[in-house]
Write a protein that holds these residues in place. Structure first.
Motif: not given
Length: 245
Positions: A173-174, A186-187, A196, A198-199, A202-203
């Motif tokens: 993801s970036w 996103l993954d 998910g 961690d995302q 982070w998001f």
């Protein structure tokens, strides 16, 4: 930078291996007798720890043209016909960058940066499209014919960023700034499989730090769909992704 685990005798990954090892930090996984890859959240090599620099696609205030497509990496005539149509449109009205929306390599992703699919499915069909391609992952990129039991295959797509002037996947993801758009990849596979966290952490910070004025979030799974897979939170009848509902 990590613990070296003994080879799996059969040279294959089972579902139990994935569940046990998928999110352990700083762990290397030997997936065959001659291959060592980094498990999800493992310590990356130094050259992969720094994201690529932002670059101006167009001056502020000018329109940006984006080529977006997904479920594409078959190498079959249909993909080649679509690539020809992309080239024709780009010649008439040039795109500024391209986005791939996952299932980049059917049916089981790629095995490494030297997998022949890179040339046959990506580099050759799109050779005349002189664009940066920003990519996110689909479930088929996780191997297992879309079942997701070979997550090491996604690391190869991240690593290929260092080998190609065209391919961009800084991580699973970036976020990056492309002209007037703040873009977040996103993954959604990890979200759908309830891996998910961690995302999710982070998001919000990445979104709030973005400058816009456009903010575009990319993922393989649709947020709202009239197709058989369903909407976010109920993909294929499951509960995965409910945190984004």
């Amino acid at each position: 930078i990590g613990e070296l685990i003994d080879p799996i005798a059969s040279g294959t990954i089972t579902e139990a291996d994935v569940l046990a090892d998928f999110y352990q930090p700083n762990v290397y996984k030997r997936t065959s007798d001659d291959q060592i890859t980094i498990a999800k959240n493992g310590q990356l090599p130094t050259f992969m720890q720094t994201p690529p620099p932002l670059f101006p696609v167009r001056p502020a205030g000018q329109a940006v043209r984006v080529l977006a497509f997904g479920d594409w990496g078959s190498g079959l005539p249909g993909q080649k016909s679509a690539a020809a149509a992309m080239r024709a449109e780009h010649a008439a009205r040039p795109f500024d960058f391209a986005i791939t929306l996952g299932d980049n390599f059917y049916s089981d992703g790629v095995t490494g940066v030297d997998d022949p699919k890179w040339q046959n499915v990506f580099e050759t069909p799109y050779a005349s499209l002189d664009l940066p391609f920003w990519a996110v992952l689909g479930n088929h990129d996780y191997g297992g014919n879309g079942g997701g039991w070979e997550p090491y295959r996604t690391d190869a797509q991240v690593a290929y960023t260092q080998y190609s002037a065209k391919w961009h996947m800084p991580d699973q993801s970036w976020a990056t700034q492309l002209g007037i758009a703040s873009v977040f990849g996103l993954d959604t596979n990890a979200i759908a499989w309830e891996r998910g966290a961690d995302q999710i952490a982070w998001f919000p910070g990445a979104r709030d730090a973005s400058v816009g004025p456009w903010r575009i979030v990319l993922g393989h799974h649709t947020f709202v769909s009239n197709g058989p897979h369903g909407n976010a939170g109920r993909w294929d009848g499951g509960n995965g992704g409910s945190v984004f509902k």
